[in-house]
Design a protein around this motif. Sequence first.
Motif, short mmCIF file in Angstrom:
data_model
loop_
_atom_site.label_atom_id
_atom_site.label_comp_id
_atom_site.label_asym_id
_atom_site.label_seq_id
_atom_site.Cartn_x
_atom_site.Cartn_y
_atom_site.Cartn_z
N LEU A 88 0.83 -1.29 -0.02
CA LEU A 88 -0.04 0.03 -0.05
C LEU A 88 0.84 1.45 0.13
CD1 LEU A 88 -2.68 -0.73 2.62
CD2 LEU A 88 -3.04 -0.82 -0.05
N GLY A 89 2.11 1.10 0.67
CA GLY A 89 2.95 2.30 0.65
C GLY A 89 3.58 2.63 -0.83
N ARG A 90 3.14 1.90 -1.86
CA ARG A 90 3.48 1.99 -3.27
C ARG A 90 2.20 2.90 -3.77
NH1 ARG A 90 8.29 3.21 -4.02
NH2 ARG A 90 7.91 2.92 -6.47
N LEU A 91 1.13 3.18 -3.12
CA LEU A 91 -0.22 3.57 -4.00
C LEU A 91 0.60 5.24 -4.56
CD1 LEU A 91 -3.00 2.89 -1.76
CD2 LEU A 91 -2.56 2.28 -4.16
N PRO A 92 1.22 5.92 -3.89
CA PRO A 92 1.26 7.27 -4.63
C PRO A 92 2.30 6.98 -5.92
CG PRO A 92 2.13 7.24 -1.98
CD PRO A 92 1.73 5.71 -2.64
N VAL A 152 -26.65 1.81 -14.36
CA VAL A 152 -26.03 0.65 -13.79
C VAL A 152 -24.45 0.77 -14.14
CG1 VAL A 152 -25.62 -1.81 -13.16
CG2 VAL A 152 -27.71 -0.65 -12.88
N ALA A 153 -24.30 0.61 -15.46
CA ALA A 153 -22.68 0.65 -16.07
C ALA A 153 -22.03 2.08 -15.53
CB ALA A 153 -22.83 0.73 -17.52
N VAL A 154 -22.65 3.02 -15.66
CA VAL A 154 -21.93 4.22 -15.32
C VAL A 154 -21.68 4.04 -13.80
CG1 VAL A 154 -22.11 6.77 -14.93
CG2 VAL A 154 -22.98 5.70 -16.93
N GLY A 155 -22.52 3.56 -12.85
CA GLY A 155 -22.38 3.41 -11.59
C GLY A 155 -21.25 2.67 -11.10
N LEU A 156 -21.37 1.56 -11.97
CA LEU A 156 -20.16 0.46 -11.77
C LEU A 156 -18.77 1.08 -12.09
CD1 LEU A 156 -21.68 -2.65 -12.86
CD2 LEU A 156 -21.70 -1.73 -10.63
N VAL A 157 -18.69 1.83 -13.16
CA VAL A 157 -17.59 2.56 -13.73
C VAL A 157 -16.87 3.42 -12.47
CG1 VAL A 157 -16.26 3.98 -15.09
CG2 VAL A 157 -17.76 2.28 -16.00
N LEU A 158 -17.79 4.34 -11.93
CA LEU A 158 -17.48 5.17 -10.78
C LEU A 158 -17.22 4.32 -9.64
CD1 LEU A 158 -20.36 7.99 -11.06
CD2 LEU A 158 -18.05 7.81 -11.82
N LEU A 159 -17.45 3.39 -9.20
CA LEU A 159 -17.16 2.49 -8.37
C LEU A 159 -15.80 1.91 -8.50
CD1 LEU A 159 -20.41 0.50 -6.91
CD2 LEU A 159 -19.38 2.54 -6.28
N ILE A 160 -15.47 1.49 -9.59
CA ILE A 160 -14.24 0.91 -9.88
C ILE A 160 -13.10 1.94 -9.68
CG2 ILE A 160 -12.85 0.18 -11.81
CD1 ILE A 160 -14.95 -1.75 -12.70
N LEU A 161 -13.37 3.26 -9.85
CA LEU A 161 -12.53 4.49 -9.83
C LEU A 161 -12.10 4.72 -8.36
CD1 LEU A 161 -13.96 6.99 -12.42
CD2 LEU A 161 -11.80 5.65 -12.76
N THR A 162 -12.79 4.09 -7.53
CA THR A 162 -12.46 4.17 -5.98
C THR A 162 -11.50 3.16 -5.64
OG1 THR A 162 -14.40 2.96 -5.38
CG2 THR A 162 -14.73 5.15 -5.34
N ARG A 163 -11.11 2.28 -6.39
CA ARG A 163 -10.34 1.00 -5.88
C ARG A 163 -9.12 1.40 -5.00
NH1 ARG A 163 -9.35 1.78 -11.03
NH2 ARG A 163 -7.48 1.18 -12.07
N ARG A 164 -8.13 2.31 -5.62
CA ARG A 164 -7.01 2.60 -4.61
C ARG A 164 -7.53 3.06 -3.48
NH1 ARG A 164 -4.45 6.68 -6.70
NH2 ARG A 164 -2.32 6.08 -6.22
N ALA A 165 -8.59 3.97 -3.57
CA ALA A 165 -8.80 4.59 -2.14
C ALA A 165 -9.38 3.49 -1.12
CB ALA A 165 -10.02 5.60 -2.47
N LEU A 166 -10.13 2.70 -1.76
CA LEU A 166 -10.76 1.65 -1.01
C LEU A 166 -9.43 0.95 -0.12
CD1 LEU A 166 -13.70 0.41 -2.76
CD2 LEU A 166 -13.65 2.08 -1.20
N ASP A 167 -8.53 0.33 -1.12
CA ASP A 167 -7.36 -0.34 -0.49
C ASP A 167 -6.73 0.55 0.45
OD1 ASP A 167 -7.76 -2.46 -1.85
OD2 ASP A 167 -6.01 -2.14 -3.30
N ALA A 168 -6.39 1.90 0.21
CA ALA A 168 -5.75 2.79 1.06
C ALA A 168 -6.35 2.90 2.43
CB ALA A 168 -5.52 4.09 0.49
N LEU A 169 -7.70 3.10 2.29
CA LEU A 169 -8.55 3.08 3.65
C LEU A 169 -8.41 2.06 4.74
CD1 LEU A 169 -11.90 4.88 2.17
CD2 LEU A 169 -10.38 5.68 4.05
#
Lengths: 257, 330
Positions: free
Chosen positions: A100-104, B198-215
Amino acid sequence: MTSLEGRNLHLQAGGKTILEGVSAGFTTGQVTAILGANGAGKSTLLTALAGLSVPKGGEVRLGETALLDLDPRTRAQRLGFIPQSPEIAWGLEVRTVVGLGRLPWSGGRGLSQADGEAVDRAMDAAQVQHLAERDITTLSGGERARALIARALAGEPEWLLADEPYAGLDPRHALEAAALFRSLAEQGAGVLLTLHDLTLAARLADRVLVLGDGGVLADGPPASALTPDVLAKAYGIDARLRETDQGLAVDILGRWG
Amino acid sequence: MRRLSPLTVITGLVFALGILAALSLMAGRVWVPLEAWGREDPRWIIILELRIPRTLLAIVVGAALGMSGAALQGYTRNPLADPGVLGVSSMAALGAVVSLYVGFYLPALAGIAWLMPLCAMAGALVGVLVLIGLTGQASGTVTFVLAGVVLNIVAGAGVALALNLAPNPWAVNEIVNWLMGSLTDRSMADLQMSAPFVAVGLVLLILTRRALDALTLGEIGARSLGIDLSRTRLLLALGVGLAAGASVAVTGVIGFVGLVTPHLLRPFLGPRPAGLLLPSALGGAVIVLAGDILVRLIPSAAEVRLGVAMAALGGPFFLALLLIQRRRLA
């Protein structure tokens, strides 16, 4: 060499003023320990210096730019931050957490080979390679603290800001972590730590910044900054700095007054 | 359990989806075997007019609910999150019911075909925004679930009021439709009305993936990794609002899919939130499709509503989950 500088910072926590008019500049290649009693504002100052809170007044500058003007991703590439006893929501494998540290740096596509190598270097440095496959929520406090240090190292930031990274480390691992922070500074990184262990601070840091009474009580090399007077003011203790053949030590004799 | 590679899991889910889709075209009051597929057979019209839209809709709705659940669980770091539990689906249902009233009292607006999905999505969006607003910085498990309880109560009261004031029995019947989700007798028009959103919604949700991991490392941890959380909240609210809202607009409330799917996948894929998004969409589609086939095969006078069947299966699952969590917290 770059500088990280807080100028005339006015910081609040929970609506209460914690620090007022604090100015302090830091350069890379040095380890600075931020000291002070509970509630003196160590974490508040560190969070502001990391660009993760907006000061009520004053500003933080990284080199020539105001830190808050930087794009969050660029800021994260240059400044690594280890929060105090961070929550870990899911039982991820240690290697995934360090990743996760590589995310940036990484895009959305996951880790590249270069990212993987950085993760390996970080895990070697923090001595958590043998824990790679373990679920992080099952680790001991000390192992977890090291894994989180590795997480911050994986981003290979120019600045590393760590809030109480020693919480949970036994004396041996605390010394090893200290050596790790020292070697980072020797390789050119700027390291800022908040600490409670005064002897550790006196041995590890090139410079200590002692907070108290809403401001800076002392700022300088440990040998000259940690006077009995400063320690009495900061912590309300009677303590003396002593030279030993292993370096400086702080003897706590008792409460002040 | 031994982890499987994401590719293996995705391949398996796509394979299962293919088999279930074929089964879904065959199964029902009238069994249409493979030999009867073709223009000459009179039964082909059943497939064309009824079962193809129904099958595709099941996939679209299942994907929307599955991924919404995975994204909400990732964002809240709470394994009990789901559009149904958190009241987002109820708010969408309230939106749909309100649109019926708008159509009844303002006939000028009744002609707008998009009125209902728009109202349902608006309801869902309001639901997600209230959730995020209520919980804000301190997004503890308890606050989030309580916020969901509040939304469910408010939306339930709104729908009950609508039932109470219903101008005629037909309206009552229509409103009940949104309380008990179903895929029966849906047309291609329903599919066209929901699939793009639904398709647009799913694309928007996929865009949150890095943030979800970081959270995973908490809000401050995520921000220190350069994640802009206000952007994440916006993407999540719009994504869940569009995906879950558009689903509820055409099928009514189908609960527990979003809750159950990520849980079933975690043992195989691990708990990393971003890694669960796409598989949860596929898994949700598999579950809704399987459930819909099942309700068609249950011998009963009236077809058991899919939403009812899901709740009957999901309730005990939710209970088991709580018991496991309680043991872990104790």
